[in-house]
Design an enzyme around this catalytic site. Structure first.
Site, PDB file in Angstrom:
ATOM      1  N   SER A 129       0.845  -1.191   0.000  1.00  0.00           N
ATOM      2  CA  SER A 129       0.000   0.000   0.000  1.00  0.00           C
ATOM      3  C   SER A 129       0.883   1.244   0.000  1.00  0.00           C
ATOM      4  CB  SER A 129      -0.863  -0.004   1.267  1.00  0.00           C
ATOM      5  OG  SER A 129      -1.469   1.260   1.462  1.00  0.00           O
ATOM      6  N   TYR A 145      -1.919  -0.666  10.021  1.00  0.00           N
ATOM      7  CA  TYR A 145      -2.067  -1.134   8.633  1.00  0.00           C
ATOM      8  C   TYR A 145      -0.848  -0.724   7.809  1.00  0.00           C
ATOM      9  CZ  TYR A 145      -3.822  -1.309   3.816  1.00  0.00           C
ATOM     10  OH  TYR A 145      -3.957  -1.554   2.469  1.00  0.00           O
TER      11      TYR A 145
HETATM   12  N1  LIG Z   1      -8.657  -0.789  -1.908  1.00  0.00           N
HETATM   13  C1  LIG Z   1      -7.652   0.050  -1.729  1.00  0.00           C
HETATM   14  O1  LIG Z   1      -7.819   1.262  -1.796  1.00  0.00           O
HETATM   15  C2  LIG Z   1      -6.267  -0.495  -1.446  1.00  0.00           C
HETATM   16  C3  LIG Z   1      -5.207   0.416  -1.387  1.00  0.00           C
HETATM   17  C4  LIG Z   1      -3.930  -0.048  -1.121  1.00  0.00           C
HETATM   18  C5  LIG Z   1      -3.720  -1.399  -0.948  1.00  0.00           C
HETATM   19  N2  LIG Z   1      -4.760  -2.279  -1.012  1.00  0.00           N
HETATM   20  C6  LIG Z   1      -4.482  -3.702  -0.795  1.00  0.00           C
HETATM   21  O2  LIG Z   1      -5.007  -4.464  -1.866  1.00  0.00           O
HETATM   22  C7  LIG Z   1      -5.382  -5.761  -1.389  1.00  0.00           C
HETATM   23  C8  LIG Z   1      -6.831  -6.039  -1.788  1.00  0.00           C
HETATM   24  O3  LIG Z   1      -7.622  -5.022  -1.206  1.00  0.00           O
HETATM   25  P1  LIG Z   1      -9.200  -4.861  -1.450  1.00  0.00           P
HETATM   26  O4  LIG Z   1      -9.490  -3.417  -1.406  1.00  0.00           O
HETATM   27  O5  LIG Z   1      -9.645  -5.681  -2.589  1.00  0.00           O
HETATM   28  O6  LIG Z   1      -9.713  -5.459  -0.051  1.00  0.00           O
HETATM   29  P2  LIG Z   1     -11.001  -6.288   0.353  1.00  0.00           P
HETATM   30  O7  LIG Z   1     -12.116  -6.000  -0.577  1.00  0.00           O
HETATM   31  O8  LIG Z   1     -11.200  -6.056   1.804  1.00  0.00           O
HETATM   32  O9  LIG Z   1     -10.484  -7.771   0.102  1.00  0.00           O
HETATM   33  C9  LIG Z   1      -9.543  -8.348   0.951  1.00  0.00           C
HETATM   34  C10 LIG Z   1      -9.508  -9.834   0.672  1.00  0.00           C
HETATM   35  O10 LIG Z   1      -8.629 -10.465   1.615  1.00  0.00           O
HETATM   36  C11 LIG Z   1      -9.263 -11.615   2.129  1.00  0.00           C
HETATM   37  N3  LIG Z   1      -8.797 -11.922   3.465  1.00  0.00           N
HETATM   38  C12 LIG Z   1      -8.767 -11.092   4.541  1.00  0.00           C
HETATM   39  N4  LIG Z   1      -8.333 -11.744   5.613  1.00  0.00           N
HETATM   40  C13 LIG Z   1      -8.066 -13.023   5.216  1.00  0.00           C
HETATM   41  C14 LIG Z   1      -7.586 -14.180   5.866  1.00  0.00           C
HETATM   42  N5  LIG Z   1      -7.318 -14.177   7.167  1.00  0.00           N
HETATM   43  N6  LIG Z   1      -7.421 -15.335   5.165  1.00  0.00           N
HETATM   44  C15 LIG Z   1      -7.737 -15.360   3.846  1.00  0.00           C
HETATM   45  N7  LIG Z   1      -8.184 -14.293   3.168  1.00  0.00           N
HETATM   46  C16 LIG Z   1      -8.363 -13.137   3.851  1.00  0.00           C
HETATM   47  C17 LIG Z   1     -10.752 -11.256   2.114  1.00  0.00           C
HETATM   48  O11 LIG Z   1     -11.583 -12.367   1.935  1.00  0.00           O
HETATM   49  P3  LIG Z   1     -12.319 -13.169   3.076  1.00  0.00           P
HETATM   50  O12 LIG Z   1     -12.897 -12.167   4.009  1.00  0.00           O
HETATM   51  O13 LIG Z   1     -13.303 -13.986   2.325  1.00  0.00           O
HETATM   52  O14 LIG Z   1     -11.239 -14.009   3.664  1.00  0.00           O
HETATM   53  C18 LIG Z   1     -10.860 -10.464   0.811  1.00  0.00           C
HETATM   54  O15 LIG Z   1     -11.074 -11.325  -0.286  1.00  0.00           O
HETATM   55  C19 LIG Z   1      -5.151  -5.749   0.123  1.00  0.00           C
HETATM   56  O16 LIG Z   1      -3.913  -6.331   0.432  1.00  0.00           O
HETATM   57  C20 LIG Z   1      -5.129  -4.271   0.453  1.00  0.00           C
HETATM   58  O17 LIG Z   1      -4.414  -3.989   1.629  1.00  0.00           O
HETATM   59  C21 LIG Z   1      -6.026  -1.860  -1.251  1.00  0.00           C
END
Ligand SMILES: NC(=O)c1ccc[n+]([C@@H]2O[C@H](COP(=O)([O-])OP(=O)(O)OC[C@H]3O[C@@H](n4cnc5c(N)ncnc54)[C@H](OP(=O)(O)O)[C@@H]3O)[C@@H](O)[C@H]2O)c1
Length: 226
Positions: A129, A145
């Site tokens: 991130s 985070y």
């Molecule tokens: N969206 C943004 O603005 C943003 C910005 C910077 C970085 N990121 C990074 O991009 C990645 C994806 O983000 P996103 O926005 O798509 O987030 P999201 O919609 O919250 O998705 C996160 C995913 O991680 C899975 N997960 C969480 N805890 C888990 C565990 N203990 N075991 C297995 N799976 C787990 C969740 O699925 P389950 O709950 O089904 O397990 C979900 O599929 C993350 O690493 C996030 O930090 C996102």
């Protein structure tokens, strides 16, 4: 080509699964705790596995299942993530640890256990991130985070050295905001200019093709902060 992606149940991970699966030559192993949305896609080259990757024994079992079915892996995308937006002084130890378990220890363990089963020329992409990118603008509430993502970024740099002899490349993409449920929870009302599909397109393309050009790099992928 065999591809493993975590955090595939929603958001960026689910979009990556859909895009990767469009190529019938790819086997996509999609891991999340909730796999209903992945199974709902009913794609023949996608294998959904329900697992909480914060338990080391689950990671070991996952790698066993994958290697028994597919042999070696070519691409790993460590995408699963957890964001809790809370004042630093209000964090319990358990909540702070949980963030590091999902964002740092789980991907680290997965790399450790999977490495003997990754083909030479393979590519690992850690999803970081901008919050964990050194010198970037920081936001109150995201200390744990951002620190966990910074740890993942430095781990990436270290592992590039460790995995060199195995012929495996590893990089970290420090994402800016993407319009997902995670972002809505962290910044209610904020609208990101970056959509899920376009970020997934960048990540999948990078994971498939850029291991030849980058190793041990932490690359900002952002047009805004947050
Ligand atoms: N969206 C943004 O603005 C943003 C910005 C910077 C970085 N990121 C990074 O991009 C990645 C994806 O983000 P996103 O926005 O798509 O987030 P999201 O919609 O919250 O998705 C996160 C995913 O991680 C899975 N997960 C969480 N805890 C888990 C565990 N203990 N075991 C297995 N799976 C787990 C969740 O699925 P389950 O709950 O089904 O397990 C979900 O599929 C993350 O690493 C996030 O930090 C996102």
């Amino acid at each position: 080509m065999n591809i493993l992606i975590t955090g595939a149940g929603r958001g960026i991970g689910l979009a990556c699964v859909k895009q990767l699966a469009a190529n019938a030559n790819y086997n996509v192993v999609a891991v999340s705790r909730n796999i209903g949305a992945i199974e709902g896609l009913a794609l023949p080259n996608v294998h959904a596995i329900a697992a909480d990757i914060t338990h080391a024994e689950n990671v070991d079992a996952l790698v066993n299942t994958i290697t028994n079915r597919y042999g070696k892996i070519d691409v790993l995308v460590n995408n699963a993530g957890l964001l809790v937006n809370r004042p630093f002084t209000d964090f319990t130890n358990d909540d702070a640890r949980r963030i590091f378990e999902v964002n740092f220890f789980a991907p680290a363990r997965l790399v450790q256990v999977l490495t003997p089963h990754i083909n030479r020329g393979g590519h690992i992409v850690n999803i970081g991130s901008m919050g964990g990118y050194q010198g970037s603008q920081k936001f109150a509430g995201l200390a744990y985070y951002s620190a966990s993502k910074a740890a993942l970024a430095v781990l990436t740099e270290c592992l590039a050295e460790e995995l060199k002899d195995a012929g495996i490349r590893i990089n970290c993409l420090a994402l800016g905001s993407v319009q997902t449920e995670m972002l809505q929870e962290a910044f209610p009302g904020y609208q990101s200019p970056t959509g899920v599909e376009e970020m997934a397109h960048f990540i999948t393309d990078f994971a498939l093709h850029s291991g030849k050009l980058f190793n041990g790099k932490v690359l900002p992928v952002s047009v805004t902060t947050p």
